[in-house]
Each structure stands twice: as structure tokens, then as C-alpha cells.
Design a protein around this motif. Structure first.
Motif, PDB file in Angstrom:
ATOM      1  N   GLU A  34      -7.959 -14.081 -12.216  1.00  0.00           N
ATOM      2  CA  GLU A  34      -6.806 -13.449 -11.593  1.00  0.00           C
ATOM      3  C   GLU A  34      -6.907 -11.937 -11.730  1.00  0.00           C
ATOM      4  N   PHE A  35      -6.399 -11.242 -10.720  1.00  0.00           N
ATOM      5  CA  PHE A  35      -6.361  -9.792 -10.740  1.00  0.00           C
ATOM      6  C   PHE A  35      -5.197  -9.367 -11.634  1.00  0.00           C
ATOM      7  N   PRO A  36      -5.328  -8.360 -12.469  1.00  0.00           N
ATOM      8  CA  PRO A  36      -4.259  -8.015 -13.415  1.00  0.00           C
ATOM      9  C   PRO A  36      -2.991  -7.458 -12.765  1.00  0.00           C
ATOM     10  N   VAL A  37      -3.056  -7.044 -11.501  1.00  0.00           N
ATOM     11  CA  VAL A  37      -1.882  -6.500 -10.805  1.00  0.00           C
ATOM     12  C   VAL A  37      -1.558  -7.429  -9.643  1.00  0.00           C
ATOM     13  N   LEU A  42       0.410  -3.958  -5.766  1.00  0.00           N
ATOM     14  CA  LEU A  42      -0.742  -3.266  -5.189  1.00  0.00           C
ATOM     15  C   LEU A  42      -0.390  -2.686  -3.824  1.00  0.00           C
ATOM     16  N   LEU A  43       0.331  -3.453  -2.997  1.00  0.00           N
ATOM     17  CA  LEU A  43       0.750  -2.959  -1.683  1.00  0.00           C
ATOM     18  C   LEU A  43       1.755  -1.819  -1.803  1.00  0.00           C
ATOM     19  N   VAL A  44       2.673  -1.914  -2.761  1.00  0.00           N
ATOM     20  CA  VAL A  44       3.643  -0.833  -2.967  1.00  0.00           C
ATOM     21  C   VAL A  44       2.918   0.448  -3.371  1.00  0.00           C
ATOM     22  N   CYS A  50      -0.943   6.243   0.194  1.00  0.00           N
ATOM     23  CA  CYS A  50      -1.391   6.528   1.561  1.00  0.00           C
ATOM     24  C   CYS A  50      -0.267   7.079   2.420  1.00  0.00           C
ATOM     25  N   GLY A  51       0.930   6.557   2.230  1.00  0.00           N
ATOM     26  CA  GLY A  51       2.073   7.058   3.000  1.00  0.00           C
ATOM     27  C   GLY A  51       2.339   8.517   2.690  1.00  0.00           C
ATOM     28  N   GLY A  52       2.262   8.869   1.411  1.00  0.00           N
ATOM     29  CA  GLY A  52       2.461  10.275   1.022  1.00  0.00           C
ATOM     30  C   GLY A  52       1.377  11.165   1.588  1.00  0.00           C
ATOM     31  N   ALA A  53       0.144  10.671   1.592  1.00  0.00           N
ATOM     32  CA  ALA A  53      -0.956  11.472   2.138  1.00  0.00           C
ATOM     33  C   ALA A  53      -0.797  11.669   3.644  1.00  0.00           C
TER      34      ALA A  53
END
Length: 62
Positions: A34-37, A42-44, A50-53
Motif C-alpha cells: 500500500e502507498f503510505p498516502v 495525493l489529489l488534494v 499545480c493549481g497554485g503554479a
């Protein structure tokens, strides 16, 4: 390769059993790790970075 005596074999089995108790069971090869996050977090995080950039690039050009 050298042959183990029954005494050595028993000692190795005892050590392996104690070591497994200390370190836990080994992972199975077919088991998916399992991925730890979580995917949601991860999407948030991706949206925030990316949204800020993207907003910063828009601000720079207009």
C-alpha cells in the motif's frame, strides 16, 4: 557447499524463528504494497501545488 549437522540445523531453525518474531513476517511476493498516502490526499496536494503554479503563471502574463 558444506553440509549442516542436525545440531546446526536445529540451531538455525531456532534462530530463524526468533528473528521472525522480532522483525515480523516477510512480505509475500504477490501481495500489493500500500502507498503510505491515500489517493484523496495525493489529489488534494497535487491540486494545491499545480493549481497554485497555474494561477501564478496566469498572474504573470495578465
Amino acid at each position: 557447499m558444506a553440509q549442516q549437522t542436525p545440531k546446526q540445523r536445529a540451531a538455525n531453525a531456532k534462530w530463524a524463528k526468533q528473528n521472525t518474531k522480532k522483525q515480523g513476517q516477510p512480505r509475500k511476493e504477490g501481495k500489493k504494497s500500500e502507498f503510505p498516502v491515500s489517493r484523496t490526499w495525493l489529489l488534494v496536494l497535487l491540486f494545491l501545488v499545480c493549481g497554485g503554479a497555474i494561477l501564478e503563471l496566469i498572474r504573470m502574463f495578465f
